[in-house]
Write a protein that holds these residues in place. Structure first.
Motif, PDB file in Angstrom:
ATOM      1  N   TRP A  53      12.714  17.205   6.765  1.00 37.57           N
ATOM      2  CA  TRP A  53      11.877  16.188   6.130  1.00 37.57           C
ATOM      3  C   TRP A  53      12.693  15.246   5.249  1.00 37.57           C
ATOM      4  N   ALA A  54      12.197  14.044   5.117  1.00 38.88           N
ATOM      5  CA  ALA A  54      12.805  13.074   4.205  1.00 38.88           C
ATOM      6  C   ALA A  54      11.751  12.710   3.178  1.00 38.88           C
ATOM      7  N   TYR A  55      12.011  13.050   1.933  1.00 39.84           N
ATOM      8  CA  TYR A  55      11.041  12.761   0.878  1.00 39.84           C
ATOM      9  C   TYR A  55      11.375  11.452   0.185  1.00 39.84           C
ATOM     10  N   TYR A  56      10.421  10.569   0.223  1.00 38.87           N
ATOM     11  CA  TYR A  56      10.572   9.277  -0.446  1.00 38.87           C
ATOM     12  C   TYR A  56       9.835   9.298  -1.780  1.00 38.87           C
ATOM     13  N   LYS A  60       0.824  -1.210   0.000  1.00 42.46           N
ATOM     14  CA  LYS A  60       0.000   0.000   0.000  1.00 42.46           C
ATOM     15  C   LYS A  60       0.856   1.257   0.000  1.00 42.46           C
ATOM     16  N   ILE A  61       1.912   1.246   0.786  1.00 39.80           N
ATOM     17  CA  ILE A  61       2.816   2.400   0.815  1.00 39.80           C
ATOM     18  C   ILE A  61       3.443   2.606  -0.562  1.00 39.80           C
ATOM     19  N   LEU A  62       3.859   1.523  -1.162  1.00 38.96           N
ATOM     20  CA  LEU A  62       4.491   1.605  -2.476  1.00 38.96           C
ATOM     21  C   LEU A  62       3.514   2.172  -3.506  1.00 38.96           C
ATOM     22  N   ARG A  63       2.309   1.668  -3.484  1.00 39.64           N
ATOM     23  CA  ARG A  63       1.277   2.167  -4.411  1.00 39.64           C
ATOM     24  C   ARG A  63       0.947   3.624  -4.112  1.00 39.64           C
ATOM     25  N   PHE A  64       0.908   3.961  -2.846  1.00 37.50           N
ATOM     26  CA  PHE A  64       0.596   5.341  -2.419  1.00 37.50           C
ATOM     27  C   PHE A  64       1.632   6.317  -2.979  1.00 37.50           C
ATOM     28  N   ILE A  65       2.897   5.942  -2.901  1.00 35.25           N
ATOM     29  CA  ILE A  65       3.957   6.808  -3.408  1.00 35.25           C
ATOM     30  C   ILE A  65       3.953   6.820  -4.935  1.00 35.25           C
ATOM     31  N   ASP A  66       3.705   5.666  -5.517  1.00 28.06           N
ATOM     32  CA  ASP A  66       3.645   5.579  -6.981  1.00 28.06           C
ATOM     33  C   ASP A  66       2.540   6.490  -7.513  1.00 28.06           C
ATOM     34  N   ILE A  85       6.119   3.071   9.897  1.00 20.51           N
ATOM     35  CA  ILE A  85       6.252   3.605   8.536  1.00 20.51           C
ATOM     36  C   ILE A  85       7.724   3.709   8.156  1.00 20.51           C
ATOM     37  N   SER A  86       8.510   4.242   9.056  1.00 19.99           N
ATOM     38  CA  SER A  86       9.924   4.448   8.792  1.00 19.99           C
ATOM     39  C   SER A  86      10.619   3.129   8.448  1.00 19.99           C
ATOM     40  N   ARG A  87      10.286   2.111   9.181  1.00 21.90           N
ATOM     41  CA  ARG A  87      10.884   0.794   8.933  1.00 21.90           C
ATOM     42  C   ARG A  87      10.506   0.280   7.551  1.00 21.90           C
ATOM     43  N   HIS A  88       9.226   0.362   7.208  1.00 23.60           N
ATOM     44  CA  HIS A  88       8.783  -0.152   5.911  1.00 23.60           C
ATOM     45  C   HIS A  88       9.425   0.626   4.766  1.00 23.60           C
ATOM     46  N   LEU A  89       9.564   1.937   4.947  1.00 18.38           N
ATOM     47  CA  LEU A  89      10.202   2.747   3.908  1.00 18.38           C
ATOM     48  C   LEU A  89      11.653   2.323   3.703  1.00 18.38           C
ATOM     49  N   LYS A  90      12.317   2.041   4.780  1.00 19.42           N
ATOM     50  CA  LYS A  90      13.704   1.589   4.673  1.00 19.42           C
ATOM     51  C   LYS A  90      13.802   0.280   3.895  1.00 19.42           C
ATOM     52  N   ILE A  91      12.885  -0.631   4.194  1.00 16.99           N
ATOM     53  CA  ILE A  91      12.897  -1.928   3.505  1.00 16.99           C
ATOM     54  C   ILE A  91      12.645  -1.746   2.003  1.00 16.99           C
ATOM     55  N   CYS A 142       5.838  11.803   7.419  1.00 16.51           N
ATOM     56  CA  CYS A 142       4.632  12.184   8.173  1.00 16.51           C
ATOM     57  C   CYS A 142       3.395  12.229   7.282  1.00 16.51           C
ATOM     58  N   ASP A 143       3.586  12.440   5.971  1.00 12.70           N
ATOM     59  CA  ASP A 143       2.458  12.332   5.039  1.00 12.70           C
ATOM     60  C   ASP A 143       1.854  10.935   5.092  1.00 12.70           C
ATOM     61  N   ILE A 144       2.735   9.945   5.012  1.00  5.87           N
ATOM     62  CA  ILE A 144       2.275   8.552   5.038  1.00  5.87           C
ATOM     63  C   ILE A 144       1.711   8.226   6.407  1.00  5.87           C
ATOM     64  N   GLU A 145       2.427   8.686   7.424  1.00  7.39           N
ATOM     65  CA  GLU A 145       2.006   8.439   8.802  1.00  7.39           C
ATOM     66  C   GLU A 145       0.571   8.906   9.018  1.00  7.39           C
ATOM     67  N   SER A 146       0.274  10.142   8.595  1.00  6.77           N
ATOM     68  CA  SER A 146      -1.079  10.681   8.835  1.00  6.77           C
ATOM     69  C   SER A 146      -2.099  10.040   7.907  1.00  6.77           C
ATOM     70  N   ALA A 147      -1.698   9.751   6.666  1.00 10.50           N
ATOM     71  CA  ALA A 147      -2.645   9.148   5.728  1.00 10.50           C
ATOM     72  C   ALA A 147      -3.027   7.731   6.162  1.00 10.50           C
ATOM     73  N   PHE A 148      -2.044   6.979   6.613  1.00 12.78           N
ATOM     74  CA  PHE A 148      -2.293   5.579   6.961  1.00 12.78           C
ATOM     75  C   PHE A 148      -2.711   5.393   8.416  1.00 12.78           C
ATOM     76  N   GLY A 149      -2.508   6.413   9.238  1.00 15.57           N
ATOM     77  CA  GLY A 149      -2.856   6.266  10.641  1.00 15.57           C
ATOM     78  C   GLY A 149      -2.022   5.228  11.361  1.00 15.57           C
ATOM     79  N   MET A 150      -0.734   5.174  11.016  1.00 13.38           N
ATOM     80  CA  MET A 150       0.162   4.222  11.675  1.00 13.38           C
ATOM     81  C   MET A 150       1.271   5.001  12.365  1.00 13.38           C
TER      82      MET A 150
END
Lengths: 102, 102
Positions: B66-69, B18-24, B45-51, B32-40
């Motif tokens: 900020w770190a932009y992915y 979902k994160i991958l699709r969200f960024i795509d 979130i940080s761990r999944h982004l690293k993976i 924090c964009d992902i954090e607030s959108a996903f409510g996690m």
DNA sequence: ACAATACATCAAGATACCTTGATATATATA
DNA sequence: TATATATATCAAGGTATCTTGATGTATTGT
């Protein structure tokens, strides 16, 4: 989504990648063929084959007491792409030598 | 082989898909964009982004605090095929609403 | 019918992965 | 300089997955 995760999950194991490549390379083989080629116990091979089958990569056809596993045909494009990608990987596959007398 | 398993392993998780699709879909986003959108929570979130980054799907670019992915560019064909396949999946993505003031 | 073969499935232990909460680091703001 | 913000990382507990050995089922051969 669920289906995709099942497909990905089936690929997430080194042994299964090798088995998949082994069958892709050698055609239909029975469980004991893989068992003897890979030197792994039967329950382990059987389990991995089931996972690959349930994920849509393989088909089974029973003949007498043997179960022949082969690459599913036709295969959708995504799984074809995956098989091709796997064929590019460097892995040392065991040699195939039929162990069953049909 | 190792690299392939890392790529596959990164996809073997519903949240990461979902994160991958969200960024795509939404382009470069910060954590924090992902954090607030996903409510996690943030660490998750940080761990999944690293993976996803370590698996070659994402790039990071720091700007201030900020770190932009974003989707890595250029992306090899296999990973492009995967992104396309993921875009076909039925998943309910959260809506994107920027939370950071750059 | 009995024994052997080929395969599938189950339970139990080992291993790997995911989530959470706490802590660390670095940057911006007052 | 002190504080708040954004992100990264770590330890601990929970959950899923893999391997093995044992058992079950079906088919062949004697």
């Amino acid at each position: 989504m669920e289906n995709f995760l099942q497909t990905i999950g089936a690929l997430n194991d080194e042994t299964r990648l090798k088995i998949l490549r082994f069958i892709d390379k050698n055609g239909a083989v029975c469980v004991c063929d893989i068992e003897s080629a890979f030197g792994m116990i039967q329950s382990r091979i059987s389990r991995h084959l089931k996972i690959l089958k349930d994920a849509g990569f393989l088909t089974v056809e029973r003949q007498g007491r043997w179960a022949y596993y082969a690459i599913r045909s036709p295969l959708d494009r995504f799984r074809q792409d995956i098989l091709k990608e796997i064929s590019y990987l460097e892995m040392d596959l065991p040699e195939f030598k039929g162990c069953c007398k049909p």
